[in-house]
Design an enzyme around this catalytic site. Structure first.
Site, PDB file in Angstrom:
ATOM      1  N   TYR A 294      30.417  -6.731-111.640  1.00 57.16           N
ATOM      2  CA  TYR A 294      29.982  -6.845-110.062  1.00 57.16           C
ATOM      3  C   TYR A 294      28.610  -7.435-109.990  1.00 57.16           C
ATOM      4  O   TYR A 294      27.482  -6.859-110.709  1.00 57.16           O
ATOM      5  CB  TYR A 294      30.179  -5.501-109.501  1.00 57.16           C
ATOM      6  CG  TYR A 294      30.114  -5.314-108.287  1.00 57.16           C
ATOM      7  CD1 TYR A 294      31.551  -5.095-107.667  1.00 57.16           C
ATOM      8  CD2 TYR A 294      29.120  -5.433-107.229  1.00 57.16           C
ATOM      9  CE1 TYR A 294      31.690  -4.934-106.069  1.00 57.16           C
ATOM     10  CE2 TYR A 294      29.279  -5.318-105.842  1.00 57.16           C
ATOM     11  CZ  TYR A 294      30.358  -5.080-105.225  1.00 57.16           C
ATOM     12  OH  TYR A 294      30.723  -5.061-103.918  1.00 57.16           O
TER      13      TYR A 294
ATOM     14  N   TYR B 206      31.999 -13.255-101.406  1.00 57.28           N
ATOM     15  CA  TYR B 206      31.679 -11.839-101.450  1.00 57.28           C
ATOM     16  C   TYR B 206      32.755 -11.036-100.946  1.00 57.28           C
ATOM     17  O   TYR B 206      33.260 -10.895 -99.795  1.00 57.28           O
ATOM     18  CB  TYR B 206      30.716 -11.078-100.844  1.00 57.28           C
ATOM     19  CG  TYR B 206      30.011  -9.898-101.049  1.00 57.28           C
ATOM     20  CD1 TYR B 206      29.540  -9.623-102.443  1.00 57.28           C
ATOM     21  CD2 TYR B 206      30.297  -8.840-100.283  1.00 57.28           C
ATOM     22  CE1 TYR B 206      29.219  -8.295-102.725  1.00 57.28           C
ATOM     23  CE2 TYR B 206      29.823  -7.487-100.667  1.00 57.28           C
ATOM     24  CZ  TYR B 206      29.423  -7.172-101.728  1.00 57.28           C
ATOM     25  OH  TYR B 206      29.036  -6.011-102.066  1.00 57.28           O
TER      26      TYR B 206
END
Ligand SMILES: [Zn+2]
Lengths: 419, 178
Positions: A296, A346
């Site tokens: 991430y 995102y």
């Protein structure tokens, strides 16, 4: 490291799979509701799997009150639900919800579950906060944070990142390599919002947001939705694509004192330190078996800290790891081959799971030529498209891992293998 | 209900939020207090205010005065502020100050790490000259910003009486002179 027992039949290891994935175009200005975006992403995942609405009976999503709930999307798509659950949360929810979907199926509550995340992360609710959102009343526990202008993700995480530099001598230039490498991957990804390759100088000379984060250390805010479909291995082979089989999951594992994790150090250690004892045990593999990671990257630092605490390198050597070239396509263990949150777009970790599913199928979309059936004939040439490259498929891929981040003190993980 | 305007924000402590009410009331008296567990075997202080003891789960506690001095454990330095009223104060520092009291207890990694902004001795947000002087290792003392009756926020300023490190650790890249 925990003893890894690869013989025992435990933790539902290898019994569930992801059979379909889908997303919308990454934009800054979708011009549609999160309901429309979510419908589009789920339909793409259904088409990807070749699964009709009648064979889906579970739905899960997560949001921070910035999405549309499952009943609306199920209704739109003609899906009759035997189970749904819309939960609060952002990063690290993707892997956790996949684990909960497995649990719901195992309990007989339903048979096949869609997990989705839909967000207008640029045009409606910006993660970083805007003037209006930043002006809401501050009370209760936020009096010990937001009242200090300690509010956005970058601001909240900055003491963790800074302390890592202090504890281990990590340099801005080392960390910048995360963005550099992810930008290389994004340049070969037709879907990526930012396709421009950048240099270390570009990163460290970009505008300072909150030390130690420059603008280019921070991810892109986009509007988009993502979806994936989970079912049992028994059913997984009835559909169009080779399933990505789930070896193990860990969900929202926390450091101590998660009410304010800085009370329990080392503050440069993140939740991966605890997750690794669960995820590798559950999956029956160790970090040395992982060939491709999706760590991430809300920020450059988040990829680095996680890779380090999961044991891909020694504690404190994350700066060396991310700047060594290991994470590059063509390197020993590529990371975020889509360009990740820093470049592709995102959606709180979902897109990195989708990417790894496609990688395991050998079917990432890149600029390689296609055969008569539309399948890419991969060149494994990772140079930019204009230099005759444009590929981003990892060759001979068997096992991938996603390293999901909510904040320094909380994370989730997912290990998958080729079906 | 203590409530006031502060840097463009409305800060509120609800009347039923007993822990925060007491904490900020002590701050309003410019007298820093924390909760101490009443279990004699535990006897630990905790921060931020909470509803039970993180070490023994005990629900009983007393508010006790705490010497609010310590060392900067880490920080963030905001150059691009988000909240409107913070923009004119940027760059501003978010400090995590490790109190001398209870440092390294009950384990070596634990301590009371209290948040606040860097301010001058009068409680005004620090200007660039002061920001430049503060980093990991700096010795700090607490000062209070009054918001409303029963509500003041703790902040940090350089402790003039303490011996300061020759060069506290700061992020290696200077931006706009800090
Ligand atoms: Zn106690």
């Amino acid at each position: 490291m925990t003893d890894i027992d690869t013989t025992a039949d435990k933790y539902l290891r290898d019994k569930y799979a992801i059979i379909g994935v889908g997303e919308t175009t990454y934009t800054r200005g979708s011009g549609m509701t999160t309901r429309a975006l979510g419908t589009w992403a789920i339909k793409n995942a259904m088409d990807d799997a070749g699964i009709p609405a009648s064979e889906i009976d579970g739905m899960m999503s997560y949001s921070g009150n910035d999405s549309t709930a499952s009943p609306m999307l199920a209704g739109d798509l003609g899906i009759r639900l035997n189970f749904y659950m819309d939960v609060q949360g952002g990063g690290s929810s993707s892997e956790a919800l996949i684990g909960l979907a497995i649990g719901a199926i195992e309990a007989g509550m339903c048979e096949t579950v869609v997990v989705f995340r839909s967000m207008n992360g640029f045009s409606q609710v910006r993660i970083g906060g805007t003037g209006a959102r930043a002006s809401v009343p501050v009370g209760g526990d936020a009096l010990h944070a937001a009242a200090y202008g300690w509010f956005s993700a970058g601001q909240s995480f900055s003491p963790t990142f800074m302390r890592h530099m202090y504890d281990y001598g990590t340099t801005p230039e080392q960390v910048a390599m995360v963005k550099v490498i992810h930008s290389e991957h994004a340049s070969n990804n037709p879907k990526a919002y930012y396709k421009q390759r950048v240099t270390v100088e570009d990163v460290v000379n970009s505008r300072m947001i909150c030390k130690p984060l420059h603008l280019l250390d921070c991810c892109v805010e986009t509007d988009n939705a993502t979806a994936l479909i989970v079912t049992s291995v028994d059913k997984a082979y009835d559909y169009r694509n080779t399933p990505a089989r789930i070896l193990g999951v860990a969900g929202r594992v926390c450091k101590p004192r998660i009410d304010m994790h800085f009370q329990h150090g080392p503050i440069s250690t993140v939740a991966g330190h605890y997750i690794k004892d669960i995820i590798y045990r559950n999956a029956g593999v160790g970090p040395e078996d992982i060939q491709c990671t999706g760590a991430y990257d809300a920020f450059t630092f988040t990829s680095m800290l996680q890779l380090e605490d999961y044991g891909f390198c020694e504690k404190g050597e994350g700066g060396d790891y991310v700047s060594s070239g290991i994470m590059r396509l063509g390197g020993e263990r590529p990371n975020n081959t889509s360009g990740g949150h820093l470049c592709e777009g995102y959606t709180h970790g979902m897109n990195m799971i989708i990417e790894n599913v496609r990688q395991l199928r050998g079917e990432v979309d890149c600029y390689c030529p296609q055969d008569d059936n539309g399948k890419r004939i991969h060149s494994y040439n990772y140079a930019p498209p204009e230099e005759g490259g444009g590929c981003r498929q990892v060759p001979d891929l068997e096992i991938t891992q996603n390293l999901g981040w909510a904040m320094p003190g909380t994370g989730s993980s997912l290990i998958m293998r080729k079906g | 209900m203590p409530q006031g305007e502060y840097l463009g924000m409305t800060l509120t402590v609800l009347d039923l939020d007993n822990e925060n009410l007491a904490y900020f009331q002590h701050c309003a008296e410019h007298d820093f207090h924390l909760q101490r567990c009443v279990d004699p075997e535990c006897d630990l202080l905790r921060y931020p205010p909470g509803t039970a003891c993180p070490w023994c789960s005990g629900r009983e506690f007393n508010w006790v005065p705490v010497d609010a001095r310590g060392t900067v454990h880490s920080y963030g330095e905001v150059h691009h502020a988000i909240q409107p009223a913070f923009r004119e104060r940027a760059p501003y520092m978010i400090l995590l100050v490790e109190l001398d009291t209870q440092a390294g207890e009950p384990t070596e990694h634990e301590a009371l790490r209290v948040a606040g902004n860097l301010v001058d001795a009068d409680g005004n947000f620090a200007g660039p000259d002061l920001v430049k002087q503060v980093g990991i290792g700096s010795r700090m003392r607490m000062v209070f910003a009054d918001v409303a009756e029963g509500l003041s926020l703790p902040h940090w300023t350089l402790d003039e009486e303490a011996e300061q490190p020759e060069a506290p650790w700061r992020y290696p890249q200077e931006v706009n002179g800090v």
